[in-house]
Scaffold this motif. Structure first.
Motif, PDB file in Angstrom:
ATOM      1  N   THR A 145       0.837  -1.206   0.000  1.00  0.00           N
ATOM      2  CA  THR A 145       0.000   0.000   0.000  1.00  0.00           C
ATOM      3  C   THR A 145       0.871   1.256   0.000  1.00  0.00           C
ATOM      4  O   THR A 145       0.574   2.217  -0.713  1.00  0.00           O
ATOM      5  N   LEU A 146       1.953   1.236   0.774  1.00  0.00           N
ATOM      6  CA  LEU A 146       2.766   2.454   0.871  1.00  0.00           C
ATOM      7  C   LEU A 146       3.533   2.698  -0.427  1.00  0.00           C
ATOM      8  O   LEU A 146       3.616   3.828  -0.906  1.00  0.00           O
ATOM      9  N   PHE A 147       4.087   1.626  -1.015  1.00  0.00           N
ATOM     10  CA  PHE A 147       4.831   1.799  -2.277  1.00  0.00           C
ATOM     11  C   PHE A 147       3.877   2.161  -3.420  1.00  0.00           C
ATOM     12  O   PHE A 147       4.115   3.124  -4.171  1.00  0.00           O
ATOM     13  N   ARG A 148       2.794   1.402  -3.542  1.00  0.00           N
ATOM     14  CA  ARG A 148       1.921   1.585  -4.721  1.00  0.00           C
ATOM     15  C   ARG A 148       1.116   2.884  -4.654  1.00  0.00           C
ATOM     16  O   ARG A 148       0.560   3.311  -5.671  1.00  0.00           O
ATOM     17  N   GLY A 149       1.039   3.514  -3.488  1.00  0.00           N
ATOM     18  CA  GLY A 149       0.351   4.800  -3.383  1.00  0.00           C
ATOM     19  C   GLY A 149       1.301   5.976  -3.509  1.00  0.00           C
ATOM     20  O   GLY A 149       0.902   7.126  -3.305  1.00  0.00           O
ATOM     21  N   SER A 150       2.550   5.700  -3.835  1.00  0.00           N
ATOM     22  CA  SER A 150       3.562   6.778  -3.784  1.00  0.00           C
ATOM     23  C   SER A 150       3.999   7.219  -5.178  1.00  0.00           C
ATOM     24  O   SER A 150       3.628   6.625  -6.186  1.00  0.00           O
ATOM     25  N   ASP A 151       4.850   8.237  -5.207  1.00  0.00           N
ATOM     26  CA  ASP A 151       5.413   8.735  -6.468  1.00  0.00           C
ATOM     27  C   ASP A 151       6.310   7.708  -7.144  1.00  0.00           C
ATOM     28  O   ASP A 151       6.664   7.864  -8.307  1.00  0.00           O
ATOM     29  N   TRP A 152       6.703   6.659  -6.424  1.00  0.00           N
ATOM     30  CA  TRP A 152       7.520   5.610  -7.039  1.00  0.00           C
ATOM     31  C   TRP A 152       6.665   4.738  -7.953  1.00  0.00           C
ATOM     32  O   TRP A 152       7.187   4.031  -8.810  1.00  0.00           O
ATOM     33  N   ALA A 153       5.341   4.776  -7.754  1.00  0.00           N
ATOM     34  CA  ALA A 153       4.484   3.887  -8.534  1.00  0.00           C
ATOM     35  C   ALA A 153       3.419   4.629  -9.326  1.00  0.00           C
ATOM     36  O   ALA A 153       2.960   4.139 -10.351  1.00  0.00           O
TER      37      ALA A 153
END
Ligand code: SR1
Ligand code: MG
Length: 417
Positions: A145-153
């Motif tokens: 959730t934290l990665f996929r909701g971020s500017d990285w994703a």
């Protein structure tokens, strides 16, 4: 046109919701419904509705904070933001949230899956239960959730639209800003603490280093829109059984730093450890159970880091994708340096936020039953005091506690082990 908002009651619920196909198709005709109100949280009404063909959970936001009463009005819009957050978090880690069957924005009513045989994690920990798959599931949930909701994703347009949408959850975000980072560190009317903590509280309010750490962490919470957070990920927002773990109650969702959700969760596990000698003073199984909770916290973090690393290598493609900078030139070292810097920063934030969560749960408005149910006052104050001391080190020395093993050593030292 809508009928005016009205809170549900156990004896009016069948009349109010009996016409909904989303209810009758799942649980059968309303004449046979059995309704019980089970909400014990700080904000909402929660009902279990059992019918001839099954059961569902009905959650309704109240127009005030239940923990305080009608003197603290609270917008019903929070239930809209919760819906929007649940949709996103559920897409980012499928299967980890309850299924939502129906939402009425005007009445702030959600009808959702009745999770069985799950229990609230906080209650499971107080009862000494173990959940073998939970740490892995929570570590992966956090990373996804934290990665996929971020500017990285996320790509630019979607991300900015979401940022603008959740900026609207201003009231609940404001509550977190005050209740976590400001209230516990000054003489605020909403606060309370155990009588045996008077001198510790006086020392905390004079502790400039700690108050500076709280202010820095508040600035980080307010100023770093790294990702969409659950925003209130304590052990009362998790339902668990031997095979499965689910995340509930996302009304505090906001954009913020990744370490906030992680730190909130770890802090609540660590507080469960500090409460054990007060809750179960004569239990011979207590040391082993203490070890299991600490192992769980450790596995959550290590699984988070592993899964975050996997996503970093496999799914980086958003605004901050960064592949152009490193991988096109086969600069694997550059890419790994960026990843490690990221993970170090998340860990440092998580440690600091954990320290603040511990302070606010002992000194602020919203206390936790692990400490509240310790009947011996002196014992309770002792458990809380040790937790506060840990919280101070976590907040002030967050830059120096490089590993979760060091936190474990800190807890053991404070417990005199
Ligand atoms: C007035 S709300 C108090 C607390 O309850 C919720 O569960 C959140 O943790 C919030 O900070
Ligand atoms: Mg909640």
């Amino acid at each position: 046109t809508h009928s005016p908002y009205e809170p549900l009651q156990a004896d009016t619920l069948a009349d109010r919701l009996g016409g909904l196909p989303q209810m009758t198709a799942r649980i059968g005709p309303p004449a046979q419904w059995r309704v019980s109100e089970i909400g014990d949280g700080n904000l909402n009404l929660v009902f279990i509705v059992e019918g001839a063909a099954g059961s569902v959970v009905v959650k309704q936001a109240l127009p005030y904070a239940r923990v305080v009463g009608e003197s603290w009005p609270m917008s019903l819009d929070r239930s809209f933001f919760e819906q929007e957050a649940l949709l996103r978090l559920g897409r980012r880690d499928p299967g980890r949230l309850p299924e939502i069957y129906y939402f009425d924005r005007h009445q702030a009513i959600q009808i959702m899956e009745h999770l069985r045989p799950h229990v609230i994690l906080r209650k499971g920990l107080m009862a000494g239960e173990r959940f073998p798959l939970m740490a892995g599931q929570l570590g992966r949930y956090l990373a996804r959730t934290l990665f996929r909701g971020s500017d990285w994703a996320m790509e630019t347009a979607r991300r900015k639209a979401d940022l603008a949408l959740f900026a609207g959850n201003v009231e609940l975000c404001g509550i977190t800003e005050d209740l976590f980072f400001t209230d516990p560190f000054h003489d605020c009317a909403r606060n309370s603490h155990s009588p045996g903590l008077d001198s510790a509280v006086a020392a905390i309010r004079a502790d400039r280093e700690l108050k500076l750490a709280a202010l820095e962490l508040k600035a980080r919470f307010c100023g770093s829109a790294q990702t969409l957070l659950h925003g209130d990920l304590h052990t009362g927002s998790i339902m668990v059984c031997a095979a499965d773990t689910r995340i509930i109650d996302a009304e505090f969702a906001t954009y913020g730093p990744m370490g906030f959700d992680i730190g909130s969760l770890l802090a609540n596990l660590w507080m469960a450890v500090f409460a054990l000698p007060g809750l179960r003073p004569d239990d011979e199984a207590m040391p082993a159970y203490r070890g299991w909770i600490l192992d769980t916290a450790e596995t959550i973090w290590t699984t988070f880091a592993e899964e975050f690393t996997r996503l970093w290598h496999g799914e980086r493609g958003g605004i901050l994708g960064g592949r152009e900078l490193f991988e096109d030139q086969a600069d694997a070292i550059g890419s790994e340096l960026a990843l490690n810097t990221m993970l170090d920063g998340i860990w440092r934030d998580a440690v600091g936020f954990a320290g603040i969560e511990i302070h606010r749960r002992i000194l602020g408005l919203a206390h936790i039953p692990e400490f509240e149910t310790i009947t011996d006052e002196a014992r309770r104050a002792g458990c809380e005091y040790r937790a506060l001391m840990a919280g101070r080190v976590l907040a002030v020395e967050r830059g120096r506690l490089a590993t979760i093993g060091q936190v474990r050593t800190l807890i053991a030292r404070l417990e005199g082990r």
